[in-house]
Design a protein around this motif. Sequence first.
Motif, PDB file in Angstrom:
ATOM      1  N   GLN A   5      50.249  29.653  50.021  1.00  0.00           N
ATOM      2  CA  GLN A   5      49.225  30.200  50.916  1.00  0.00           C
ATOM      3  C   GLN A   5      48.715  31.545  50.395  1.00  0.00           C
ATOM      4  OE1 GLN A   5      50.456  30.781  54.972  1.00  0.00           O
ATOM      5  NE2 GLN A   5      48.475  31.521  55.629  1.00  0.00           N
ATOM      6  N   GLU A   6      49.613  32.372  49.886  1.00  0.00           N
ATOM      7  CA  GLU A   6      49.218  33.660  49.335  1.00  0.00           C
ATOM      8  C   GLU A   6      48.379  33.470  48.078  1.00  0.00           C
ATOM      9  OE1 GLU A   6      53.125  35.191  48.884  1.00  0.00           O
ATOM     10  OE2 GLU A   6      53.253  35.881  50.951  1.00  0.00           O
ATOM     11  N   GLN A   7      48.734  32.478  47.260  1.00  0.00           N
ATOM     12  CA  GLN A   7      47.944  32.194  46.057  1.00  0.00           C
ATOM     13  C   GLN A   7      46.532  31.753  46.429  1.00  0.00           C
ATOM     14  OE1 GLN A   7      48.570  32.675  42.630  1.00  0.00           O
ATOM     15  NE2 GLN A   7      46.366  32.363  42.791  1.00  0.00           N
ATOM     16  N   ARG A   8      46.424  30.949  47.482  1.00  0.00           N
ATOM     17  CA  ARG A   8      45.093  30.530  47.932  1.00  0.00           C
ATOM     18  C   ARG A   8      44.259  31.730  48.373  1.00  0.00           C
ATOM     19  NH1 ARG A   8      48.114  26.130  49.850  1.00  0.00           N
ATOM     20  NH2 ARG A   8      48.354  27.041  51.911  1.00  0.00           N
ATOM     21  N   LEU A   9      44.902  32.687  49.056  1.00  0.00           N
ATOM     22  CA  LEU A   9      44.192  33.900  49.485  1.00  0.00           C
ATOM     23  C   LEU A   9      43.698  34.702  48.286  1.00  0.00           C
ATOM     24  CD1 LEU A   9      46.520  35.090  52.389  1.00  0.00           C
ATOM     25  CD2 LEU A   9      44.197  34.218  52.609  1.00  0.00           C
ATOM     26  N   LEU A  10      44.558  34.866  47.287  1.00  0.00           N
ATOM     27  CA  LEU A  10      44.156  35.607  46.095  1.00  0.00           C
ATOM     28  C   LEU A  10      43.050  34.878  45.335  1.00  0.00           C
ATOM     29  CD1 LEU A  10      47.536  36.942  44.649  1.00  0.00           C
ATOM     30  CD2 LEU A  10      45.615  38.284  45.509  1.00  0.00           C
ATOM     31  N   SER A  11      43.166  33.569  45.245  1.00  0.00           N
ATOM     32  CA  SER A  11      42.140  32.790  44.550  1.00  0.00           C
ATOM     33  C   SER A  11      40.792  32.908  45.259  1.00  0.00           C
ATOM     34  CB  SER A  11      42.551  31.316  44.462  1.00  0.00           C
ATOM     35  OG  SER A  11      43.700  31.188  43.665  1.00  0.00           O
ATOM     36  N   ALA A  12      40.827  32.868  46.582  1.00  0.00           N
ATOM     37  CA  ALA A  12      39.587  33.000  47.356  1.00  0.00           C
ATOM     38  C   ALA A  12      38.989  34.391  47.168  1.00  0.00           C
ATOM     39  CB  ALA A  12      39.847  32.718  48.834  1.00  0.00           C
ATOM     40  N   LEU A  13      39.827  35.421  47.140  1.00  0.00           N
ATOM     41  CA  LEU A  13      39.344  36.776  46.900  1.00  0.00           C
ATOM     42  C   LEU A  13      38.716  36.877  45.515  1.00  0.00           C
ATOM     43  CD1 LEU A  13      39.019  39.803  47.461  1.00  0.00           C
ATOM     44  CD2 LEU A  13      41.391  40.103  46.713  1.00  0.00           C
ATOM     45  N   GLY A  14      39.395  36.349  44.521  1.00  0.00           N
ATOM     46  CA  GLY A  14      38.859  36.375  43.163  1.00  0.00           C
ATOM     47  C   GLY A  14      37.510  35.678  43.072  1.00  0.00           C
ATOM     48  N   THR A  41      41.623  41.201  31.956  1.00  0.00           N
ATOM     49  CA  THR A  41      42.075  41.598  33.298  1.00  0.00           C
ATOM     50  C   THR A  41      41.044  41.198  34.336  1.00  0.00           C
ATOM     51  OG1 THR A  41      43.367  43.430  32.393  1.00  0.00           O
ATOM     52  CG2 THR A  41      42.782  43.557  34.729  1.00  0.00           C
ATOM     53  N   LEU A  42      39.774  41.350  34.018  1.00  0.00           N
ATOM     54  CA  LEU A  42      38.728  40.921  34.949  1.00  0.00           C
ATOM     55  C   LEU A  42      38.813  39.418  35.194  1.00  0.00           C
ATOM     56  CD1 LEU A  42      36.298  41.495  36.736  1.00  0.00           C
ATOM     57  CD2 LEU A  42      34.847  41.209  34.705  1.00  0.00           C
ATOM     58  N   TYR A  43      39.052  38.654  34.145  1.00  0.00           N
ATOM     59  CA  TYR A  43      39.223  37.202  34.325  1.00  0.00           C
ATOM     60  C   TYR A  43      40.387  36.918  35.271  1.00  0.00           C
ATOM     61  CZ  TYR A  43      36.101  36.339  30.329  1.00  0.00           C
ATOM     62  OH  TYR A  43      35.030  36.286  29.479  1.00  0.00           O
ATOM     63  N   LYS A  44      41.477  37.668  35.111  1.00  0.00           N
ATOM     64  CA  LYS A  44      42.644  37.482  35.988  1.00  0.00           C
ATOM     65  C   LYS A  44      42.288  37.810  37.432  1.00  0.00           C
ATOM     66  CE  LYS A  44      46.308  38.292  32.618  1.00  0.00           C
ATOM     67  NZ  LYS A  44      47.452  39.138  32.264  1.00  0.00           N
ATOM     68  N   VAL A  45      41.567  38.898  37.636  1.00  0.00           N
ATOM     69  CA  VAL A  45      41.160  39.288  38.986  1.00  0.00           C
ATOM     70  C   VAL A  45      40.295  38.203  39.604  1.00  0.00           C
ATOM     71  CG1 VAL A  45      39.712  40.919  40.294  1.00  0.00           C
ATOM     72  CG2 VAL A  45      41.384  41.782  38.630  1.00  0.00           C
ATOM     73  N   ALA A  52      47.656  40.436  38.204  1.00  0.00           N
ATOM     74  CA  ALA A  52      46.699  41.536  38.104  1.00  0.00           C
ATOM     75  C   ALA A  52      47.102  42.600  39.124  1.00  0.00           C
ATOM     76  CB  ALA A  52      45.282  41.033  38.387  1.00  0.00           C
ATOM     77  N   THR A  53      46.991  43.852  38.724  1.00  0.00           N
ATOM     78  CA  THR A  53      47.427  44.923  39.620  1.00  0.00           C
ATOM     79  C   THR A  53      46.440  45.123  40.764  1.00  0.00           C
ATOM     80  OG1 THR A  53      46.271  46.677  38.432  1.00  0.00           O
ATOM     81  CG2 THR A  53      48.516  46.137  37.684  1.00  0.00           C
ATOM     82  N   LEU A  54      46.949  45.666  41.839  1.00  0.00           N
ATOM     83  CA  LEU A  54      46.086  45.993  42.966  1.00  0.00           C
ATOM     84  C   LEU A  54      45.018  46.994  42.537  1.00  0.00           C
ATOM     85  CD1 LEU A  54      45.384  45.740  45.946  1.00  0.00           C
ATOM     86  CD2 LEU A  54      47.087  47.488  46.422  1.00  0.00           C
ATOM     87  N   GLY A  55      45.385  47.893  41.642  1.00  0.00           N
ATOM     88  CA  GLY A  55      44.428  48.857  41.135  1.00  0.00           C
ATOM     89  C   GLY A  55      43.253  48.185  40.442  1.00  0.00           C
ATOM     90  N   SER A  56      43.520  47.095  39.728  1.00  0.00           N
ATOM     91  CA  SER A  56      42.432  46.361  39.062  1.00  0.00           C
ATOM     92  C   SER A  56      41.488  45.762  40.084  1.00  0.00           C
ATOM     93  CB  SER A  56      43.011  45.258  38.168  1.00  0.00           C
ATOM     94  OG  SER A  56      43.792  45.816  37.139  1.00  0.00           O
ATOM     95  N   TYR A  57      42.060  45.198  41.134  1.00  0.00           N
ATOM     96  CA  TYR A  57      41.220  44.636  42.207  1.00  0.00           C
ATOM     97  C   TYR A  57      40.362  45.739  42.830  1.00  0.00           C
ATOM     98  CZ  TYR A  57      43.531  40.052  42.245  1.00  0.00           C
ATOM     99  OH  TYR A  57      43.968  38.801  41.913  1.00  0.00           O
ATOM    100  N   VAL A  58      40.968  46.889  43.075  1.00  0.00           N
ATOM    101  CA  VAL A  58      40.243  48.003  43.695  1.00  0.00           C
ATOM    102  C   VAL A  58      39.132  48.507  42.782  1.00  0.00           C
ATOM    103  CG1 VAL A  58      40.459  50.399  44.506  1.00  0.00           C
ATOM    104  CG2 VAL A  58      42.177  48.707  45.137  1.00  0.00           C
ATOM    105  N   ARG A  59      39.396  48.605  41.489  1.00  0.00           N
ATOM    106  CA  ARG A  59      38.369  49.063  40.554  1.00  0.00           C
ATOM    107  C   ARG A  59      37.182  48.108  40.531  1.00  0.00           C
ATOM    108  NH1 ARG A  59      37.053  52.991  40.357  1.00  0.00           N
ATOM    109  NH2 ARG A  59      35.870  52.643  38.467  1.00  0.00           N
ATOM    110  N   VAL A  60      37.464  46.798  40.533  1.00  0.00           N
ATOM    111  CA  VAL A  60      36.379  45.812  40.539  1.00  0.00           C
ATOM    112  C   VAL A  60      35.594  45.918  41.840  1.00  0.00           C
ATOM    113  CG1 VAL A  60      35.843  43.340  40.518  1.00  0.00           C
ATOM    114  CG2 VAL A  60      37.536  44.268  38.915  1.00  0.00           C
ATOM    115  N   LEU A  61      36.287  46.064  42.953  1.00  0.00           N
ATOM    116  CA  LEU A  61      35.598  46.248  44.234  1.00  0.00           C
ATOM    117  C   LEU A  61      34.681  47.464  44.189  1.00  0.00           C
ATOM    118  CD1 LEU A  61      38.538  45.479  46.678  1.00  0.00           C
ATOM    119  CD2 LEU A  61      36.338  44.280  46.657  1.00  0.00           C
ATOM    120  N   ALA A  62      35.172  48.549  43.603  1.00  0.00           N
ATOM    121  CA  ALA A  62      34.383  49.783  43.531  1.00  0.00           C
ATOM    122  C   ALA A  62      33.134  49.581  42.671  1.00  0.00           C
ATOM    123  CB  ALA A  62      35.236  50.922  42.986  1.00  0.00           C
TER     124      ALA A  62
END
Length: 116
Positions: A5-14, A41-45, A52-62
Motif C-alpha cells: 500500500q505504501e509503494q502504491r502511494l509513492l508510485s502515485a506521487l511519483g 535520482t529524478l527517475y527514481k522520484v 529516493a530520499t525525502l529531500g529529493s522529493y522536496v527538491r523536485v516539488l520546489a
Amino acid sequence: MIFPQEQRLLSALGERLRLARLRRKLSNAVVAQRAGISRTTLYKVEAGDPGATLGSYVRVLAVLGLENDLQTLAADDKVGRKLQDLALAPTRRPRAASKRVAAPAPSSPDDTKGTQ
C-alpha cells in the motif's frame, strides 16, 4: 521493507510529479539540474522509488512550484485529535451524598427511656 500500500502511494506521487513536470513542458534534465539531483535520482522520484530520499522529493516539488503542498501532509490529524480529546475529557466521579447535614433532633429526657 515497504508495504504494498505504501509503494502504491509513492508510485502515485511519483506519477503526479512526472505529470506536473510534463505539463510545465520541462525536461527531466532541466528539473534534475534545477533540483540539484542527478537524472537517475529524478527517475527514481518519478517512479516512486522508496530509496529516493525525502529531500529529493522536496527538491523536485520546489522546482515544480508545489512545495507548499507539503503543508497539507498530516495537517488534519483526526485520529490524534480524537485520542487527545479522550485523554482530556473529565472522568466522571460518582456523585457524593448531599452536603446538607440534617440538624440534630432536640434531645429530651423521654428519648433515653426506651434504650435501657
